[in-house]
Enzyme design. Structure first.
Site, PDB file in Angstrom:
ATOM      1  N   GLU A  10       0.797  -1.323   0.035  1.00  0.00           N
ATOM      2  CA  GLU A  10       0.069  -0.077  -0.156  1.00  0.00           C
ATOM      3  C   GLU A  10       0.765   1.289   0.174  1.00  0.00           C
ATOM      4  O   GLU A  10       0.665   2.198   0.545  1.00  0.00           O
ATOM      5  CB  GLU A  10      -1.062  -0.001   1.254  1.00  0.00           C
ATOM      6  CG  GLU A  10      -2.079  -1.071   1.141  1.00  0.00           C
ATOM      7  CD  GLU A  10      -3.215  -0.851   2.350  1.00  0.00           C
ATOM      8  OE1 GLU A  10      -3.164   0.002   2.670  1.00  0.00           O
ATOM      9  OE2 GLU A  10      -3.987  -1.559   2.121  1.00  0.00           O
ATOM     10  N   GLU A  28      -5.282  -9.087   1.517  1.00  0.00           N
ATOM     11  CA  GLU A  28      -6.186  -8.833   2.781  1.00  0.00           C
ATOM     12  C   GLU A  28      -7.310  -8.891   2.260  1.00  0.00           C
ATOM     13  O   GLU A  28      -7.870  -8.355   1.290  1.00  0.00           O
ATOM     14  CB  GLU A  28      -5.909  -7.553   3.425  1.00  0.00           C
ATOM     15  CG  GLU A  28      -4.525  -7.387   4.350  1.00  0.00           C
ATOM     16  CD  GLU A  28      -4.075  -5.878   4.752  1.00  0.00           C
ATOM     17  OE1 GLU A  28      -5.132  -5.090   4.532  1.00  0.00           O
ATOM     18  OE2 GLU A  28      -3.113  -5.729   5.253  1.00  0.00           O
TER      19      GLU A  28
END
Ligand SMILES: *[C@@H]1O[C@H](CO)[C@@H](O)[C@H](O)[C@H]1NC(C)=O
Ligand SMILES: *[C@@H]1O[C@H](CO)[C@@H](O)[C@H](O)[C@H]1NC(C)=O
Length: 480
Positions: A158, A265
Site C-alpha cells: 500500500e 487482505e
C-alpha cells in the site's frame, strides 16, 4: 525415559516439511503434483504494527510458545498460509518457522516494517531508497529463504494509495522488486517469488498492476517486474455477492494476468458480526480461474476490530465469534477439489509491454526508467549481507500449547496442541479440532442480524471501498 523417546519421536516428525511452491504463469504450483495451490490465509500481526519492537527482542515469529498457540488455533481455522508484516532479520525465527511448517502452513512475508528506514515512504520516495534500507530487505530474504514454507516476499504494501503517490512511488517499488529478485537469484537455492501488495483503490489499481507487471520490450534479463500481484480489498461487506461487492470487476480486470493474483487482505468489518460469505465466492468457480485465494484480515484483535482471536499481554487468548464464523465458511469448501486443480492447457497469458500508453490515469507514473542502486548496494548485492542471518528448521520439543485459551462463551479450550502433519501435507479443515463451547455462530442469531444490515453492505460495497481502505491503511500505519 519413555517421555524422552516420545519427544524424540515427535521431534523426528519435524523432518516432514511442506513442499516449496513455485510460480508458473499466473498460478502457484506444487511442482511435485503439478496441482495449483489456493492460498487460504490469515494475516498474522500480533500486537499490530505498533507491536513490532525488535529493540525489545521480539517480532511475530520470534516467540515459540506464542507461535504454538496460534498455529494450533489456525489449524482449527483450516488455513494453510500466514502473512507476516513486520520482521526483524536479526532475531531467530527457527522455532516459529518450524512450528508453522509442521502445522502445514506457508508464510507470505513483507520485507518492510513501519519503522523509519525500514520501508519506502510515499512522499519524497528517493530519500528512503538507500544502502542500509536495501541491506535490511536483503537480510530479511537471508533470514527466511531456507525455510521450505516461505512462499513469497512482498516488496511493498500500500505505498501507492492515490494519484499523488502513484506519480512518484512506482519506479521505486519496481526498483526494490528488481533488487530483491536479483538478490534471490544470486543467493537463494530456490526461486522465491516477489511481488507487491496493493491498496484496492480502483482509481489507481490497474495502473499499479500494469506498471509493476509490464516487461521491458526486448530485455529478457530485466528482473524488475513482479512475480505476483496481490491486493488488500474490503469491498465485500456483510451478506454481499460477487457483483454487489464488485469482485466481478476485479476478476474482469485481472483475467489476463501473467502472474498469480490473490487477496493479500480481505474481510470488511463495516457489518458485524462478520459472516465471511465471500469465502465461498473467492474459492468458487467465479474466481478460482483468475485468483489464487486470499488472506483474511486478521488473526489478532486490535483497536480496528478485525481480529479473530483476542491475545493478551500474558499470552492467554480468547477466541472471538468471528473465528468460528470464518472457520465454518472455510469448512464448507471442497478442499480436495480446490487444491488439485490443474492449470489450463493452452498458451499462457502474456505480460503487458512497458509503454506510457499502458498507464490510463493522468498523473500516474508512466516513465519506466528506474532508479539505479544506491552507491554501496551493488557490493552488498554481489557479496551478500554481512553478517548473514541464517534460518533453518529445528526440532520442536513439545506441541502442547502452554497458554490458557478460552471460547467466546468463557469455557476453556482443553488439550490444545499443534498436530504435526506428514511430509508434503498442508493444513485443511479437520486436521485439528477443539471443544468450542456454546459457539454463537451455531445459534443462527448472526444470520438474521446480517440480513437486516444488507442495505448497509450494499452501500459500502458500491460507494466507499476506497474510503474504507484509506481509513484502514491509516489505522494500520503501513502507508508511511
Ligand atoms: C546489513 O544487515 C545485517 C543483518 O541485519 C546487519 O548485521 C548489518 O549491520 C547490515 N549492514 C549494513 C551496512 O547496514
Ligand atoms: C524518465 O526518467 C528518467 C530518470 O528520471 C529521465 O532521465 C528521463 O528523461 C525520463 N523520460 C521522460 C520521457 O520523461
Amino acid at each position: 525415559m519413555i517421555l524422552q523417546t516420545a519427544l524424540l519421536a515427535l521431534g523426528a516428525t519435524l523432518a516432514a516439511a511442506v513442499q516449496p511452491l513455485e510460480v508458473k504463469d499466473n498460478y502457484f504450483i506444487n511442482p511435485k503434483t503439478g496441482n495449483r495451490f489456493q492460498i487460504i490465509g490469515v494475516a498474522y500481526q500480533p500486537g499490530g504494527s505498533a507491536g513490532y519492537k525488535p529493540q525489545e527482542g521480539f517480532d511475530p515469529l520470534s516467540r515459540p510458545e506464542h507461535c504454538l498457540r496460534d498455529a494450533a488455533l489456525m489449524q482449527v481455522l483450516g488455513v494453510n498460509t500466514i502473512r507476516v508484516y513486520n520482521l526483524s532479520p536479526d532475531l531467530n525465527h527457527d522455532e516459529c518457522a518450524s512450528i508453522f511448517n509442521a502445522a502445514g502452513m506457508y508464510m507470505v512475508l513483507d520485507v518492510n516494517s513501519p519503522l523509519v528506514g525500514e520501508s519506502l515512504q510515499n512522499f519524497a520516495t528517493w530519500e528512503s531508497y538507500y544502502d542500509t534500507y536495501l541491506n535490511r530487505t536483503f537480510a530479511v530474504v537471508e533470514a527466511f529463504k531456507d525455510y521450505p514454507n516461505t512462499l513469497a516476499f512482498f516488496s511493498g504494501n500500500e505505498v501507492i494509495s492515490d494519484i499523488p503517490s502513484g506519480k512518484v512511488v512506482p519506479p521505486y517499488v519496481r526498483a526494490v522488486t528488481r533488487d530483491l529478485k536479483e538478490y534471490i537469484s544470486l543467493h537463494s537455492d530456490r526461486p522465491i517469488p516477489v511481488g507487491y501488495s496493493a491498496a484496492d483503490v480502483r482509481d489507481v489499481l490497474f495502473d499499479t498492476y500494469n506498471y509493476f507487471q509490464c516487461h521491458e520490450e526486448g530485455d529478457d534479463k530485466d528482473m524488475s517486474h513482479g512475480d505476483l500481484f496481490a491486493l488488500n480489498s474490503y469491498s465485500w461487506c456483510g451478506d454481499s455477492d460477487f457483483k454487489k461487492s464488485t469482485f466481478d470487476d476485479l476478476v474482469e480486470g485481472f483475467k489476463e494476468s501473467s502472474v498469480p493474483i490473490f487477496y493479500s487482505e480481505y474481510g470488511c468489518n463495516e457489518v458485524t458480526p462478520r459472516i465471511f460469505t465471500e469465502v465461498g465466492t473467492i474459492y468458487g468457480p467465479e474466481m478460482t480461474g483468475v485468483f489464487s485465494g486470499g488472506i483474511v484480515y486478521e488473526y489478532v484483535q486490535e483497536d480496528n476490530n478485525y481480529g479473530l482471536v483476542d491475545v493478551k499481554e500474558d499470552g492467554t487468548a480468547k477466541i472471538l465469534p468471528d473465528f468460528y464464523a470464518f472457520r465454518d465458511q472455510v469448512a464448507k469448501l471442497d478442499h480436495k477439489a480446490l487444491q488439485s486443480m490443474k492449470p489450463p492447457s493452452g498458451p499462457a497469458n502474456k505480460a503487458p509491454v512497458c509503454s506510457p500508453k499502458l498507464i490510463k490515469t493522468k498523473g500516474f507514473a508512466n516513465n519506466f526508467t528506474l532508479p539505479v542502486l544506491p552507491p554501496n548496494a551493488p557490493e552488498i548485492l554481489k557479496a551478500g549481507v554481512k553478517p548473514k542471518p541464517v534460518g533453518k528448521l529445528v526440532n520442536v520439543d513439545s506441541w502442547k500449547v502452554t497458554f490458557k485459551v478460552t471460547n467466546p462463551d468463557g469455557s476453556t479450550v482443553s488439550d490444545l496442541e499443534v498436530k504435526p502433519l506428514s511430509n508434503d501435507e498442508t493444513n485443511q479443515p479437520g486436521t485439528n479440532t477443539v471443544n468450542e463451547g456454546d459457539n454463537p455462530t451455531k445459534t443462527g442469531s448472526s444470520a438474521s442480524e446480517s440480513s437486516s444490515n444488507a442495505a448497509v453492505a450494499g452501500f459500502g460495497a458500491a460507494g466507499a471501498p476506497a474510503l474504507a481502505l484509506g481509513a484502514f491503511a491509516f489505522v494500520a500505519g503501513f502507508a508511511l
